[in-house]
Scaffold this motif. Sequence first.
Motif, PDB file in Angstrom:
ATOM      1  N   VAL A   1       1.136  -1.391  -0.022  1.00 27.07           N
ATOM      2  CA  VAL A   1       0.181  -0.510   0.207  1.00 27.07           C
ATOM      3  C   VAL A   1       0.545   1.277   0.038  1.00 27.07           C
ATOM      4  CG1 VAL A   1      -1.769   0.591   1.249  1.00 27.07           C
ATOM      5  CG2 VAL A   1      -2.043  -1.017   1.038  1.00 27.07           C
ATOM      6  N   GLY A   2       2.069   1.210   0.580  1.00 28.46           N
ATOM      7  CA  GLY A   2       2.874   2.203   0.555  1.00 28.46           C
ATOM      8  C   GLY A   2       2.872   2.869  -0.442  1.00 28.46           C
ATOM      9  N   ARG A   3       3.802   1.348  -1.482  1.00 29.69           N
ATOM     10  CA  ARG A   3       3.746   1.646  -2.480  1.00 29.69           C
ATOM     11  C   ARG A   3       3.415   2.684  -3.675  1.00 29.69           C
ATOM     12  NH1 ARG A   3       9.089  -0.068  -5.387  1.00 29.69           N
ATOM     13  NH2 ARG A   3       9.205  -0.390  -7.885  1.00 29.69           N
ATOM     14  N   ALA A   4       2.079   1.852  -3.184  1.00 31.41           N
ATOM     15  CA  ALA A   4       0.937   2.275  -4.254  1.00 31.41           C
ATOM     16  C   ALA A   4       0.574   3.711  -4.316  1.00 31.41           C
ATOM     17  CB  ALA A   4      -0.077   1.048  -4.113  1.00 31.41           C
ATOM     18  N   ALA A   5       1.415   3.782  -3.302  1.00 26.17           N
ATOM     19  CA  ALA A   5       0.689   5.092  -2.569  1.00 26.17           C
ATOM     20  C   ALA A   5       1.729   6.382  -3.001  1.00 26.17           C
ATOM     21  CB  ALA A   5       0.504   5.582  -1.291  1.00 26.17           C
ATOM     22  N   ILE A   6       2.844   5.918  -3.783  1.00 23.89           N
ATOM     23  CA  ILE A   6       3.982   6.985  -4.277  1.00 23.89           C
ATOM     24  C   ILE A   6       3.725   6.218  -5.804  1.00 23.89           C
ATOM     25  CG2 ILE A   6       6.236   7.277  -3.986  1.00 23.89           C
ATOM     26  CD1 ILE A   6       6.553   6.238  -1.216  1.00 23.89           C
ATOM     27  N   ASP A   7       3.542   5.355  -5.772  1.00 23.72           N
ATOM     28  CA  ASP A   7       4.166   4.864  -7.627  1.00 23.72           C
ATOM     29  C   ASP A   7       2.446   4.665  -8.384  1.00 23.72           C
ATOM     30  OD1 ASP A   7       6.299   5.136  -7.712  1.00 23.72           O
ATOM     31  OD2 ASP A   7       6.965   3.143  -6.921  1.00 23.72           O
ATOM     32  N   GLY A   8       1.354   4.479  -7.532  1.00 25.98           N
ATOM     33  CA  GLY A   8       0.414   4.014  -8.005  1.00 25.98           C
ATOM     34  C   GLY A   8       0.648   2.643  -8.389  1.00 25.98           C
ATOM     35  N   VAL A   9       0.180   2.408  -9.384  1.00 24.55           N
ATOM     36  CA  VAL A   9      -0.319   0.962 -10.209  1.00 24.55           C
ATOM     37  C   VAL A   9       1.130   0.841 -10.282  1.00 24.55           C
ATOM     38  CG1 VAL A   9      -2.674   0.930 -11.363  1.00 24.55           C
ATOM     39  CG2 VAL A   9      -0.445   1.965 -12.862  1.00 24.55           C
ATOM     40  N   GLY A  10       2.057   1.230 -10.613  1.00 23.91           N
ATOM     41  CA  GLY A  10       3.480   1.019 -10.396  1.00 23.91           C
ATOM     42  C   GLY A  10       4.350  -0.113  -9.276  1.00 23.91           C
ATOM     43  N   PHE A  11       3.344  -0.632  -8.313  1.00 26.13           N
ATOM     44  CA  PHE A  11       3.272  -1.583  -7.621  1.00 26.13           C
ATOM     45  C   PHE A  11       3.334  -3.020  -7.923  1.00 26.13           C
ATOM     46  CE2 PHE A  11      -1.546  -2.147  -6.966  1.00 26.13           C
ATOM     47  CZ  PHE A  11      -1.552  -3.015  -6.594  1.00 26.13           C
ATOM     48  N   LEU A  12       2.197  -2.909  -9.609  1.00 20.99           N
ATOM     49  CA  LEU A  12       2.213  -3.850  -9.592  1.00 20.99           C
ATOM     50  C   LEU A  12       2.930  -5.072 -10.452  1.00 20.99           C
ATOM     51  CD1 LEU A  12      -1.084  -3.096 -11.748  1.00 20.99           C
ATOM     52  CD2 LEU A  12      -0.714  -4.497 -10.189  1.00 20.99           C
ATOM     53  N   PRO A  13       4.125  -4.595 -10.684  1.00 18.47           N
ATOM     54  CA  PRO A  13       5.083  -5.870 -11.115  1.00 18.47           C
ATOM     55  C   PRO A  13       5.855  -6.764 -10.023  1.00 18.47           C
ATOM     56  CG  PRO A  13       5.651  -3.496 -11.949  1.00 18.47           C
ATOM     57  CD  PRO A  13       4.727  -3.508 -10.838  1.00 18.47           C
ATOM     58  N   ILE A  14       5.955  -6.208  -8.603  1.00 21.78           N
ATOM     59  CA  ILE A  14       6.432  -6.417  -8.000  1.00 21.78           C
ATOM     60  C   ILE A  14       5.498  -8.454  -8.175  1.00 21.78           C
ATOM     61  CG2 ILE A  14       6.150  -7.294  -5.492  1.00 21.78           C
ATOM     62  CD1 ILE A  14       7.449  -4.365  -4.902  1.00 21.78           C
ATOM     63  N   TYR A  15       4.107  -8.772  -8.721  1.00 15.36           N
ATOM     64  CA  TYR A  15       3.096  -9.432  -8.308  1.00 15.36           C
ATOM     65  C   TYR A  15       3.150 -10.120  -9.472  1.00 15.36           C
ATOM     66  CZ  TYR A  15       2.843  -7.353  -3.379  1.00 15.36           C
ATOM     67  OH  TYR A  15       3.033  -7.080  -2.701  1.00 15.36           O
ATOM     68  N   ILE A  16       3.756  -8.887 -10.319  1.00 16.90           N
ATOM     69  CA  ILE A  16       3.100 -10.204 -11.831  1.00 16.90           C
ATOM     70  C   ILE A  16       4.288 -10.693 -12.516  1.00 16.90           C
ATOM     71  CG2 ILE A  16       3.308  -9.337 -14.718  1.00 16.90           C
ATOM     72  CD1 ILE A  16       2.197  -6.802 -13.703  1.00 16.90           C
ATOM     73  N   GLY A  17       5.352 -10.619 -11.682  1.00 12.97           N
ATOM     74  CA  GLY A  17       7.193 -11.384 -11.689  1.00 12.97           C
ATOM     75  C   GLY A  17       6.569 -12.876 -12.046  1.00 12.97           C
ATOM     76  N   PRO A  18       6.054 -12.753 -10.418  1.00  6.80           N
ATOM     77  CA  PRO A  18       5.941 -14.713  -9.904  1.00  6.80           C
ATOM     78  C   PRO A  18       4.587 -15.120 -11.285  1.00  6.80           C
ATOM     79  CG  PRO A  18       6.092 -12.805  -7.842  1.00  6.80           C
ATOM     80  CD  PRO A  18       6.030 -11.946  -9.158  1.00  6.80           C
ATOM     81  N   THR A  19       3.640 -14.328 -10.897  1.00  2.00           N
ATOM     82  CA  THR A  19       2.859 -14.958 -11.624  1.00  2.00           C
ATOM     83  C   THR A  19       3.393 -15.326 -13.017  1.00  2.00           C
ATOM     84  OG1 THR A  19       0.987 -13.414 -10.760  1.00  2.00           O
ATOM     85  CG2 THR A  19       0.263 -14.266 -12.315  1.00  2.00           C
ATOM     86  N   LEU A  20       4.229 -15.029 -13.672  1.00  2.00           N
ATOM     87  CA  LEU A  20       4.307 -15.220 -14.898  1.00  2.00           C
ATOM     88  C   LEU A  20       5.402 -16.239 -15.214  1.00  2.00           C
ATOM     89  CD1 LEU A  20       5.159 -12.451 -16.725  1.00  2.00           C
ATOM     90  CD2 LEU A  20       3.556 -13.389 -17.166  1.00  2.00           C
ATOM     91  N   MET A  21       6.537 -16.654 -13.813  1.00  2.00           N
ATOM     92  CA  MET A  21       7.300 -17.727 -13.225  1.00  2.00           C
ATOM     93  C   MET A  21       6.525 -18.571 -12.796  1.00  2.00           C
ATOM     94  SD  MET A  21      10.432 -19.106 -13.331  1.00  2.00           S
ATOM     95  CE  MET A  21      10.920 -17.377 -13.821  1.00  2.00           C
ATOM     96  N   ILE A  22       5.597 -18.650 -12.448  1.00  2.00           N
ATOM     97  CA  ILE A  22       4.563 -19.978 -11.688  1.00  2.00           C
ATOM     98  C   ILE A  22       4.221 -20.541 -12.747  1.00  2.00           C
ATOM     99  CG2 ILE A  22       2.467 -18.624 -10.902  1.00  2.00           C
ATOM    100  CD1 ILE A  22       3.293 -20.161  -8.328  1.00  2.00           C
ATOM    101  N   ALA A  23       3.842 -20.050 -13.935  1.00  2.00           N
ATOM    102  CA  ALA A  23       2.946 -20.313 -15.045  1.00  2.00           C
ATOM    103  C   ALA A  23       3.884 -21.319 -15.947  1.00  2.00           C
ATOM    104  CB  ALA A  23       2.906 -19.552 -16.262  1.00  2.00           C
ATOM    105  N   LEU A  24       5.226 -20.621 -15.434  1.00  2.00           N
ATOM    106  CA  LEU A  24       6.976 -22.186 -16.151  1.00  2.00           C
ATOM    107  C   LEU A  24       7.047 -23.486 -14.792  1.00  2.00           C
ATOM    108  CD1 LEU A  24       8.854 -19.405 -17.702  1.00  2.00           C
ATOM    109  CD2 LEU A  24       7.150 -20.981 -18.813  1.00  2.00           C
ATOM    110  N   TRP A  25       6.186 -23.252 -14.175  1.00  3.43           N
ATOM    111  CA  TRP A  25       6.880 -24.162 -12.937  1.00  3.43           C
ATOM    112  C   TRP A  25       6.692 -25.729 -12.634  1.00  3.43           C
ATOM    113  CZ3 TRP A  25       5.619 -22.324  -7.242  1.00  3.43           C
ATOM    114  CH2 TRP A  25       6.919 -21.510  -6.670  1.00  3.43           C
ATOM    115  N   TRP A  26       5.587 -25.812 -14.059  1.00  7.62           N
ATOM    116  CA  TRP A  26       5.605 -27.588 -14.096  1.00  7.62           C
ATOM    117  C   TRP A  26       6.741 -28.036 -15.197  1.00  7.62           C
ATOM    118  CZ3 TRP A  26       3.558 -31.416 -12.299  1.00  7.62           C
ATOM    119  CH2 TRP A  26       3.221 -32.317 -13.536  1.00  7.62           C
ATOM    120  N   ILE A  27       7.477 -26.913 -15.790  1.00 13.26           N
ATOM    121  CA  ILE A  27       8.561 -27.784 -16.749  1.00 13.26           C
ATOM    122  C   ILE A  27      10.155 -27.310 -15.114  1.00 13.26           C
ATOM    123  CG2 ILE A  27      10.356 -27.367 -18.239  1.00 13.26           C
ATOM    124  CD1 ILE A  27       7.409 -26.480 -19.489  1.00 13.26           C
ATOM    125  N   VAL A  28      10.022 -26.177 -15.450  1.00 11.38           N
ATOM    126  CA  VAL A  28      10.916 -25.521 -14.010  1.00 11.38           C
ATOM    127  C   VAL A  28      11.284 -26.099 -13.049  1.00 11.38           C
ATOM    128  CG1 VAL A  28      13.083 -23.355 -13.339  1.00 11.38           C
ATOM    129  CG2 VAL A  28      11.401 -23.258 -16.000  1.00 11.38           C
TER     130      VAL A  28
END
Length: 348
Positions: A59-86
């Motif tokens: 929330v603190g980051r969102a209060a400064i960067d707005g939607v700029g906090f999203l990459p911190i959670y987009i990354g794990p979501t993208l990576m976990i899609a590859l988990w079945w292989i990696v």
Amino acid sequence: MLQGPVIILTSFGYLGLLFAIAYYADQRADAGRPGLASPYIYSLSLAVYATAWTFYGSVGRAAIDGVGFLPIYIGPTLMIALWWIVMRKILRISKQNRITSLADFIASRYGKSALVAGLVTVIAVIGILPYISLQLKAVSTSFSILVQYPEIALPGQSGAMSMREDTALWVALILAAFTIVFGTRHLDAAEHHPGMVAAIAFESLVKLLAFLAVGVFVTFGMYNGLGDLFSRAAAEPRLAAMMTPLEGIAGGYAGWVWLTILSMMAIMFLPRQFQVTVVENLDERHLNKAIWLFPLYMLAINVFVLPIAFGGLLRFPDGTVDADTFVLTLPMAEKREWLALLVFIGGL
């Protein structure tokens, strides 16, 4: 009214419950009845990614960067899609070589070099020290704020603190005791720790419930839904700019890309993530659930981040309240003491 003894007793009651859950899970495992070894508990334990700092700091980051906090959670979501292989390959390698840590895993790729393992261990320890300090600061700060109820006074505004009042010290000692009892009391390092995993899974549910509760309160209690809240935010030029992705983070596209890549690596190689994902994995098939349940958890715990951030900026326009504390200070400002206590427990 919230008072120090009430907060302390509730905190110890919650920590005692976590100890009881861990003890129960350990006892069942020792008796050959690992009934808590389910893919759902495994998936929830992965939510150790969302730390006490995340609970407040998103929330603190969102209060400064707005939607700029999203990459911190987009990354794990993208990576976990590859988990079945990696991740499946990492799990098989780790089980075959009796891997017990990230240092062991990396060293096994270089001829089981003790030098490489030692170097990785030193780097990991140095790297996690400031990370751990952030968690302790988050817990200590939230306690220091809540104990001032109904006033909202940040720790720097409430004077010096004695050693007896140093919350971070006592939390560190309690966590050390928990680790000793449920993490390092056995000599066999290859052993799993079902008690620790069960406790992490339970507290993951608690912090999700607490965050959703304050999000619903801010959105539908303080304001008339998302439409009302976002329309008020859009009327403020500074807040309206935060709704634009490239305006919400320094560096534009490059900032989004690098933060996304960094968080993709974090979900794989943070020592605590490697511990719960690889070392504590009991069945490779548990990945089937984790691949969709963990991203769903991340979505749920972040759905109200921006509404809470905007609600805090609108409620405290003078900037006297630290945005990192909005999750706690908004219920306090509205005299919802039991909600504030639930939020504190969620961050604990």
